[in-house]
Motif scaffolding. Structure first.
Motif, PDB file in Angstrom:
ATOM      1  N   ILE A  55       0.715  26.255  -9.260  1.00 39.08           N
ATOM      2  CA  ILE A  55      -0.426  25.775  -8.493  1.00 39.08           C
ATOM      3  C   ILE A  55       0.351  24.879  -7.379  1.00 39.08           C
ATOM      4  O   ILE A  55       0.001  24.713  -6.247  1.00 39.08           O
ATOM      5  N   ILE A  56       1.174  24.036  -7.914  1.00 42.15           N
ATOM      6  CA  ILE A  56       1.869  22.798  -6.870  1.00 42.15           C
ATOM      7  C   ILE A  56       2.652  23.586  -5.984  1.00 42.15           C
ATOM      8  O   ILE A  56       2.470  23.364  -4.633  1.00 42.15           O
ATOM      9  N   ASP A  57       3.420  24.769  -6.204  1.00 43.69           N
ATOM     10  CA  ASP A  57       4.342  25.550  -5.452  1.00 43.69           C
ATOM     11  C   ASP A  57       3.156  26.406  -4.423  1.00 43.69           C
ATOM     12  O   ASP A  57       3.623  26.266  -3.490  1.00 43.69           O
ATOM     13  N   GLY A  58       2.060  26.902  -5.014  1.00 42.97           N
ATOM     14  CA  GLY A  58       1.254  27.441  -4.054  1.00 42.97           C
ATOM     15  C   GLY A  58       0.513  26.482  -2.967  1.00 42.97           C
ATOM     16  O   GLY A  58       0.558  27.147  -1.788  1.00 42.97           O
ATOM     17  N   ILE A  59       0.239  25.483  -3.417  1.00 44.22           N
ATOM     18  CA  ILE A  59      -0.378  24.469  -2.377  1.00 44.22           C
ATOM     19  C   ILE A  59       0.667  23.982  -1.502  1.00 44.22           C
ATOM     20  O   ILE A  59       0.417  24.053  -0.319  1.00 44.22           O
ATOM     21  N   SER A  60       1.843  23.816  -1.976  1.00 42.30           N
ATOM     22  CA  SER A  60       3.013  23.387  -1.431  1.00 42.30           C
ATOM     23  C   SER A  60       3.124  24.456  -0.127  1.00 42.30           C
ATOM     24  O   SER A  60       3.527  24.123   1.049  1.00 42.30           O
ATOM     25  N   ALA A  61       3.315  25.615  -0.749  1.00 45.02           N
ATOM     26  CA  ALA A  61       3.917  26.647   0.207  1.00 45.02           C
ATOM     27  C   ALA A  61       2.627  26.962   1.361  1.00 45.02           C
ATOM     28  O   ALA A  61       3.121  27.190   2.535  1.00 45.02           O
ATOM     29  N   GLY A  62       1.403  26.622   0.890  1.00 45.99           N
ATOM     30  CA  GLY A  62       0.111  26.793   1.811  1.00 45.99           C
ATOM     31  C   GLY A  62       0.572  25.679   3.086  1.00 45.99           C
ATOM     32  O   GLY A  62       0.322  25.997   4.138  1.00 45.99           O
ATOM     33  N   PHE A  63       0.630  24.379   2.571  1.00 49.35           N
ATOM     34  CA  PHE A  63       0.976  23.308   3.509  1.00 49.35           C
ATOM     35  C   PHE A  63       2.199  23.679   4.429  1.00 49.35           C
ATOM     36  O   PHE A  63       2.265  23.499   5.632  1.00 49.35           O
ATOM     37  N   ASN A  64       3.223  23.949   3.656  1.00 51.43           N
ATOM     38  CA  ASN A  64       4.522  24.443   4.582  1.00 51.43           C
ATOM     39  C   ASN A  64       4.190  25.520   5.636  1.00 51.43           C
ATOM     40  O   ASN A  64       4.681  25.419   6.642  1.00 51.43           O
ATOM     41  N   LYS A  65       3.448  26.565   5.172  1.00 50.81           N
ATOM     42  CA  LYS A  65       3.041  27.414   6.346  1.00 50.81           C
ATOM     43  C   LYS A  65       2.248  27.066   7.412  1.00 50.81           C
ATOM     44  O   LYS A  65       2.250  27.300   8.526  1.00 50.81           O
ATOM     45  N   LEU A  66       1.236  25.952   6.893  1.00 48.76           N
ATOM     46  CA  LEU A  66       0.429  25.289   7.886  1.00 48.76           C
ATOM     47  C   LEU A  66       1.386  24.546   8.812  1.00 48.76           C
ATOM     48  O   LEU A  66       1.172  24.557  10.205  1.00 48.76           O
ATOM     49  N   ILE A  67       2.514  23.924   8.392  1.00 46.19           N
ATOM     50  CA  ILE A  67       3.447  23.250   9.228  1.00 46.19           C
ATOM     51  C   ILE A  67       4.224  24.002  10.078  1.00 46.19           C
ATOM     52  O   ILE A  67       4.311  23.694  11.082  1.00 46.19           O
ATOM     53  N   GLU A  68       4.685  25.427   9.664  1.00 45.46           N
ATOM     54  CA  GLU A  68       5.211  26.180  10.646  1.00 45.46           C
ATOM     55  C   GLU A  68       4.204  26.552  11.727  1.00 45.46           C
ATOM     56  O   GLU A  68       4.739  26.750  12.965  1.00 45.46           O
ATOM     57  N   PHE A  69       3.086  26.865  11.612  1.00 42.96           N
ATOM     58  CA  PHE A  69       2.188  27.177  12.498  1.00 42.96           C
ATOM     59  C   PHE A  69       1.997  26.061  13.580  1.00 42.96           C
ATOM     60  O   PHE A  69       2.142  26.199  14.784  1.00 42.96           O
ATOM     61  N   GLY A  70       1.887  24.764  13.013  1.00 43.85           N
ATOM     62  CA  GLY A  70       2.104  23.617  13.927  1.00 43.85           C
ATOM     63  C   GLY A  70       3.108  23.388  14.683  1.00 43.85           C
ATOM     64  O   GLY A  70       2.946  23.051  15.878  1.00 43.85           O
ATOM     65  N   SER A  71       4.185  23.608  13.986  1.00 41.86           N
ATOM     66  CA  SER A  71       5.590  23.614  14.570  1.00 41.86           C
ATOM     67  C   SER A  71       5.561  24.526  15.701  1.00 41.86           C
ATOM     68  O   SER A  71       6.103  24.370  17.015  1.00 41.86           O
ATOM     69  N   ILE A  72       5.083  25.804  15.659  1.00 43.42           N
ATOM     70  CA  ILE A  72       5.052  26.772  16.982  1.00 43.42           C
ATOM     71  C   ILE A  72       4.241  25.930  17.976  1.00 43.42           C
ATOM     72  O   ILE A  72       4.683  26.241  19.364  1.00 43.42           O
ATOM     73  N   GLY A  73       3.130  25.509  17.899  1.00 45.21           N
ATOM     74  CA  GLY A  73       2.474  24.831  19.020  1.00 45.21           C
ATOM     75  C   GLY A  73       3.254  23.730  19.566  1.00 45.21           C
ATOM     76  O   GLY A  73       3.312  23.520  21.041  1.00 45.21           O
ATOM     77  N   VAL A  74       4.014  22.908  18.634  1.00 44.49           N
ATOM     78  CA  VAL A  74       4.844  21.731  19.226  1.00 44.49           C
ATOM     79  C   VAL A  74       5.980  22.346  20.115  1.00 44.49           C
ATOM     80  O   VAL A  74       6.208  21.848  20.993  1.00 44.49           O
ATOM     81  N   ASP A  75       6.543  23.401  19.693  1.00 46.32           N
ATOM     82  CA  ASP A  75       7.657  23.978  20.219  1.00 46.32           C
ATOM     83  C   ASP A  75       7.123  24.621  21.570  1.00 46.32           C
ATOM     84  O   ASP A  75       8.066  24.565  22.613  1.00 46.32           O
ATOM     85  N   PHE A  76       5.847  25.196  21.612  1.00 44.93           N
ATOM     86  CA  PHE A  76       5.648  25.701  22.918  1.00 44.93           C
ATOM     87  C   PHE A  76       5.648  24.664  23.893  1.00 44.93           C
ATOM     88  O   PHE A  76       5.956  25.008  24.907  1.00 44.93           O
ATOM     89  N   VAL A  77       4.849  23.640  23.734  1.00 47.02           N
ATOM     90  CA  VAL A  77       4.855  22.347  24.435  1.00 47.02           C
ATOM     91  C   VAL A  77       6.120  21.673  24.864  1.00 47.02           C
ATOM     92  O   VAL A  77       6.429  21.081  25.876  1.00 47.02           O
ATOM     93  N   LEU A  78       6.928  21.387  23.637  1.00 43.76           N
ATOM     94  CA  LEU A  78       8.224  20.717  23.962  1.00 43.76           C
ATOM     95  C   LEU A  78       9.463  21.615  23.694  1.00 43.76           C
ATOM     96  O   LEU A  78      10.573  20.861  23.301  1.00 43.76           O
ATOM     97  N   GLY A  79       9.234  22.787  23.694  1.00 41.25           N
ATOM     98  CA  GLY A  79      10.542  23.438  23.466  1.00 41.25           C
ATOM     99  C   GLY A  79      11.688  23.503  24.424  1.00 41.25           C
ATOM    100  O   GLY A  79      12.959  23.571  24.138  1.00 41.25           O
ATOM    101  N   GLY A  80      11.376  22.908  25.397  1.00 40.49           N
ATOM    102  CA  GLY A  80      12.516  22.758  26.447  1.00 40.49           C
ATOM    103  C   GLY A  80      13.082  21.392  26.369  1.00 40.49           C
ATOM    104  O   GLY A  80      14.122  21.002  27.005  1.00 40.49           O
ATOM    105  N   VAL A  81      12.786  20.522  25.435  1.00 40.26           N
ATOM    106  CA  VAL A  81      13.224  19.056  25.210  1.00 40.26           C
ATOM    107  C   VAL A  81      14.458  19.304  24.485  1.00 40.26           C
ATOM    108  O   VAL A  81      14.294  19.492  23.400  1.00 40.26           O
TER     109      VAL A  81
END
Length: 395
Positions: A55-81
């Motif tokens: 359960i912990i691993d599953g929840i953690s994996a879910g959060f990490n996947k959301l973090i990946e999605f969020g990172s894509i948005g951040v990279d789109f805006v700040l990818g050239g920095v």
């Protein structure tokens, strides 16, 4: 030996809360024992069973996947920095809050979170014997920030006496917002942060129920929860969540700049007067005795106590940043205990946030919260210590 010390730590923590109690004759000891047992069962299940680990691993994996999605948005805006090898904390950690706040806002608009919170709160009330408002607020505080959780029960404030006001405020201070959990996961081990969420909810209720016992009639035990989402459409909910997340990220960044710089100034002054001695070292020695009882090894307890003290006088982000640089040099038990302790809003700045929120809802009750602000901080800190001790029993 470690278990005996842990039991002693729990007894001391609850004993301090008992000495602080406003009404010792009306403490609901049955409800407190039930909550302690639930804490032990949750921790044992999550740490010591395969299903719990899955359960912990599953929840953690879910959060990490959301973090990946969020990172894509951040990279789109700040990818050239261009940034260094270690990255930039604001880019890599804080801006992820925007995406998490957006998800939270959408789930609230779709009535998914309110449904979950309503029935979890109802179940908590049945198990613990606490009134429905206090139970709902405790669950709500896991998902929303201190201000949002209190605003959600503003229609019930006329029913809250000083003790009930203390409990809902303590729940808000003893929790963390789901919107910033992703940021925490970028600094410290996920399994301890995720276990800390329910543990701190129960610990806040245990300690505050001892300090401020409540008894209400059936007529008073009603809950009419106001939806904290004002969005009229799905896309408005997304926009509101993104704006709220951006504000939170900027507020956290501003507080980190102020607190870290101020801490360095204080340490410089301490060093000038006490020959290199720092505020963190002083706090480490003060907290070391209870830290040792909580289960932290003797050789690490001063450094760990310094981190815990830093969290109390600044905030959890400052302490987590410092502790993230230490986790490879301390034992796994210390990592678990300190991480659970850090995963709450129990610090000086939270007194102002909670008092200000209540002031905006009810000016007279806001003054009351300010009056017991230090008692609120002590109670919330005891709650964090209780959670960390419970976790340490299984590490």
């Amino acid at each position: 030996m470690g278990i005996l010390l842990g039991i002693l730590a729990v007894a001391i923590i609850l004993g301090i809360a008992f000495l602080m109690s406003n009404d010792r004759k009306n403490i609901n000891f049955k409800g407190i024992v039930v909550m302690l047992v639930v804490q032990l069962l949750i921790t044992a299940f999550m740490f010591n069973t395969k299903i719990g680990q899955i359960i912990i691993d599953g929840i953690s994996a879910g959060f990490n996947k959301l973090i990946e999605f969020g990172s894509i948005g951040v990279d789109f805006v700040l990818g050239g920095v261009e940034v260094g090898d270690g990255g930039v904390f604001f880019f890599n950690v804080l801006l992820i809050i925007i995406f998490f706040a957006t998800i939270l806002s959408v789930l609230t608009y779709l009535k998914i979170l309110p449904f979950i919170i309503k029935y979890l709160g109802w179940g908590l009330s049945k198990i613990t014997g606490l009134p429905k408002v206090e139970s709902f607020n405790a669950v709500n505080s896991i998902f929303f920030g201190q201000s949002e959780a209190l605003i959600a029960i503003k229609s019930q404030f006329h029913n809250l006496n000083n003790n009930r006001l203390y409990i809902v405020s303590a729940s808000a201070m003893g929790s963390v917002s789901a919107s910033i959990v992703g940021a925490y996961l970028g600094m410290l081990p996920s399994q301890y942060i995720l276990v800390a969420l329910p543990l701190n909810m129960f610990s806040a209720l245990i300690v505050s129920s001892i300090i401020a016992p409540v008894k209400v009639s059936k007529e008073e035990d009603k809950v009419d929860i106001q939806d904290v989402s004002n969005a009229k459409s799905f896309f408005e909910a997304m926009g509101n969540g993104a704006l709220d997340g951006g504000k939170i990220a900027l507020i956290v960044a501003s507080m980190l700049i102020a607190f870290i710089a101020s801490l360095e100034l204080v340490n410089w002054a301490f060093g000038a007067v006490f020959n290199g001695f720092t505020l963190q070292e002083l706090l480490g020695y003060i907290i070391a005795p209870i830290g040792f009882l909580m289960g932290i090894p003797a050789g690490e307890v001063v450094d760990a106590g310094a981190i815990m003290g830093t969290k109390i006088v600044t905030n959890e982000f400052v302490a987590m940043l410092e502790f993230s640089n230490m986790i490879n040099s301390v034992s796994e038990k210390t990592v678990g205990i300190v991480t659970v302790f850090l995963t709450s809003f129990a610090n000086f700045s939270s007194i102002g946030i909670i008092a200000g929120t209540v002031q905006g809802i009810d000016a007279e009750k806001g003054g009351r919260v300010s009056g017991f602000g230090m008692k609120l901080l002590v109670g919330a800190t005891l709650g964090s210590m209780l959670s960390a001790t419970i976790a340490g029993l299984f590490l």
